[in-house]
Design an enzyme around this catalytic site. Structure first.
Site, PDB file in Angstrom:
ATOM      1  N   THR A   1       1.637  -1.024  -3.480  1.00 21.22           N
ATOM      2  CA  THR A   1       1.210   0.359  -3.251  1.00 21.22           C
ATOM      3  C   THR A   1       1.927   1.307  -4.204  1.00 21.22           C
ATOM      4  OG1 THR A   1       2.911   1.017  -1.660  1.00 21.22           O
ATOM      5  CG2 THR A   1       1.013  -0.177  -0.776  1.00 21.22           C
ATOM      6  N   CYS A   2       1.450   2.550  -4.220  1.00 22.46           N
ATOM      7  CA  CYS A   2       2.071   3.578  -5.062  1.00 22.46           C
ATOM      8  C   CYS A   2       3.277   4.199  -4.388  1.00 22.46           C
ATOM      9  CB  CYS A   2       1.071   4.697  -5.337  1.00 22.46           C
ATOM     10  SG  CYS A   2      -0.379   4.164  -6.238  1.00 22.46           S
ATOM     11  N   ASP A   3       3.716   3.640  -3.274  1.00 27.17           N
ATOM     12  CA  ASP A   3       4.804   4.279  -2.537  1.00 27.17           C
ATOM     13  C   ASP A   3       6.150   3.751  -3.016  1.00 27.17           C
ATOM     14  OD1 ASP A   3       6.629   5.196  -0.499  1.00 27.17           O
ATOM     15  OD2 ASP A   3       4.849   5.639   0.667  1.00 27.17           O
TER      16      ASP A   3
ATOM     17  N   ASN B   1      -2.940   2.997   1.218  1.00 23.85           N
ATOM     18  CA  ASN B   1      -3.361   2.837  -0.187  1.00 23.85           C
ATOM     19  C   ASN B   1      -4.657   2.037  -0.307  1.00 23.85           C
ATOM     20  OD1 ASN B   1      -1.008   3.010  -2.863  1.00 23.85           O
ATOM     21  ND2 ASN B   1      -0.787   4.044  -0.936  1.00 23.85           N
TER      22      ASN B   1
ATOM     23  N   PHE C   1       7.965   3.088 -10.874  1.00 24.37           N
ATOM     24  CA  PHE C   1       6.852   3.331 -11.768  1.00 24.37           C
ATOM     25  C   PHE C   1       7.311   4.181 -12.947  1.00 24.37           C
ATOM     26  CE2 PHE C   1       5.450   3.608  -7.275  1.00 24.37           C
ATOM     27  CZ  PHE C   1       4.899   2.338  -7.189  1.00 24.37           C
TER      28      PHE C   1
END
Lengths: 384, 384
Positions: free
Chosen positions: B327-329, B370, A153
């Site tokens: 997901t943000c992982d 998430n 990200f």
């Protein structure tokens, strides 16, 4: 047994109820305490609780009552917050990866703040949530963090400037920038280089007649696991000094944070039970098999990244152990290299508690790998 | 689009139904085919389907109809098999890690075959399932396997002999031995050293007046993913030769196998959709973010161990990509080092299919990390 170091209430509850294992027990009062502590240490920042850390409805309802805002990652997390009384204006859609349909859904429910890190995502937001406030995530370095964030990200400073200028042209509100120093970040100094980069981007955008309003410092504030961590106040001070340096005086934008584990981790104890023990042979350590492992809530022990404090009911001398979960999967090893030791007298049926397990546990558990159900959660404490 | 190489029916179904993504589509006819193929390639063995590979009820019901036996890992897997018509006598409780209460539950439901690999587990079985047939798991080497089994399970030959002798003394039926060469084992020759060790243990036990009846060769038979694998018949032949060598003539015990992925993997296609794309910058590859990742069904891409065949609807030239989940992982990366390439024209909204995804996918998915729900499954095909 000094179980539940951060919550005598959990220790009492476990003693009184002796619940079936495995389970997670959350003390809502600890959530309240950690939230106030976070506010006090960073009085200049508005915390957006990272829902993914613990999406337990009682935790969300409590944080709504305490006035928190929320960092959400998906449609279901939006629904969860709204169902628990959150105002849609208090939600920030903080996942850079979003389907257009989910952006439109959020917009329709009143969510008006969205992150992005590339042009396609920006254009999707402009189309599905016209007029929304957008912020751009900068790529940052997560050295010093126990759960590093890699390069999934974020974008470069130059690209952020380009995209924010485009955001204004697309009729979006060019709201701000964000970065993330990595989860369970142990070093307060890691925020400053990113704050400096953000300040540079703010200036460049000002030269383009784009005035940003907000800087999102991400999460990363650590919880107390096995290793010592600095008190949150030291993070608050280091960050404030950096802000004073790079955003002096009236230049300072609205400051936002996204604490997750620092709010909910210490509120939880994950209680397991010893299912089996294999004595040392041929030079190997003793194996202790518990009824929860990597697929039953202890997902963050992947690569032994998060090392929990582990307590048992036994005293006496300890010996090195390998801890594993209850599935037939060879990767269901909790700790092998991390040099955990447990009492020599530990036996089948004994309870083994993982402290500070309130974040990134229950929601990670598998729907039914090897037939084992997801981790049940018990919430206790008045919560306010 | 040559989607669903092993099932034109899945390709048609996906075309006709265009289901919401992500999802798993299972063609039961492929399960039937693979089961018959397994029987034909190892006619001397009784397959116990490893339920953990795909606990989809329709798969279990089909395999019951086909006469399969079942390797179960937990109470829920026992219930699942019985609810779908399996005879309790066709179940083998093949997880070495079992709570006493679960052993008792299995025993009460009529399950009479249990594995163990240490004295405590053996004693638990003797107490909770008196008179049961027990088999001891030998530690084995899983080199050559894509999903190696490490040393979580199994004991030495000498210890197995000691424990089996004890089993007889405890009034249990000293039934046999097992080993496991590692999941997705690519080399047929890997069974023989374990068969040889088992033969030695059989002889030593015979000298102790303990006559074993069964040898369980475990699973490990590979499915066709991205890399070529030998046909199952070659595994069948190599193993049969090894059995003839080490258990000649009338000495050959009942032979059992535990196929999992070789039965159900090729029956499934995991359909995802491109949620986001980040173009290459600063020398990095293109990132393609899908709506399923490591927590939404692609768990076996951990360490890039299982490399699926991946297909899209686009033709034309390809380019190297990093594939990630939604997901943000940061660890939700599917493939980075495995050198996957996808069409340059691939765009947001395009479908991306993972072939041979019928095993170790849906049941592994997280309950809601998430906020993303577990992977839904659609079963198609007559199934017989």
């Amino acid at each position: 047994m000094t179980v539940a170091a951060f919550s005598p209430r959990i220790a009492r509850w476990l003693h009184d109820h002796d619940p079936s294992t495995p389970c997670l027990v959350l003390d809502l009062d600890v959530v309240t305490r950690r939230y106030h502590e976070q506010r006090a240490a960073l009085p200049y920042a508005t915390p957006y609780y990272a829902v993914k850390a613990s999406p337990e409805p009682a935790v969300i309802a409590l944080l709504v009552k305490l006035g928190a805002c929320f960092d959400v990652a998906s449609r279901a997390e939006i629904d969860l917050c709204l169902a628990n009384g959150a105002d849609p204006g208090s939600l920030s859609y903080g996942n850079t990866i979003k389907k257009s349909a989910d952006i439109a859904y959020a917009h329709q429910r009143g969510v008006s703040t969205f992150v992005f890190d590339n042009v396609r995502e920006l254009d999707k937001i402009a189309e599905a949530a016209p007029g929304a406030a957008v912020y751009c995530r900068l790529l940052s370095e997560s050295a010093g963090a126990r759960w590093r964030l890699g390069d999934n990200f974020g974008c470069s400073l130059e690209y952020a400037v380009e995209l924010m200028t485009r955001a204004a042209q697309l009729g979006l509100r060019p709201y701000g920038l964000s970065f993330h120093v990595g989860s369970q970040q142990l070093e307060p100094a890691r925020w400053e280089p990113n704050i400096a980069a953000a300040a540079e981007a703010f200036e460049k955008l000002r030269a383009n007649d784009v005035e940003l309003e907000m800087l999102n410092l991400g999460g990363g504030f650590p919880a107390r696991y096995a290793e010592p961590v600095l008190p949150i106040i030291q993070f608050g001070k280091a960050i404030e000094q950096a802000l004073d340096r790079w955003f002096p005086g009236a230049r300072r934008p609205r400051i936002v944070t996204e604490p997750g584990r620092s709010i909910s981790a210490e509120a939880g104890v994950l209680r397991t039970q010893v299912v089996s023990v294999r004595e040392p042979f041929e030079g190997a350590d003793r194996w202790v098999y518990l009824d929860a492992g990597r697929f039953g809530g202890l997902a963050e022990t992947e690569g032994e990244a998060i090392q929990y404090r582990v307590e048992t009911e036994r005293g006496g001398p300890t010996q090195p152990v390998i801890m594993a979960g209850p599935t037939c999967d060879s990767i269901d090893v909790i700790y092998r290299d991390a040099a955990y030791a447990l009492p020599q007298e530990l036996e089948i049926g004994d309870r083994v508690d993982f402290l500070s397990a309130g974040a990134y546990t229950a929601s990670y558990s598998s729907i039914g790998f090897n037939g084992f159900p997801p981790l049940p959660t018990h919430c206790i404490g008045g919560g306010s």
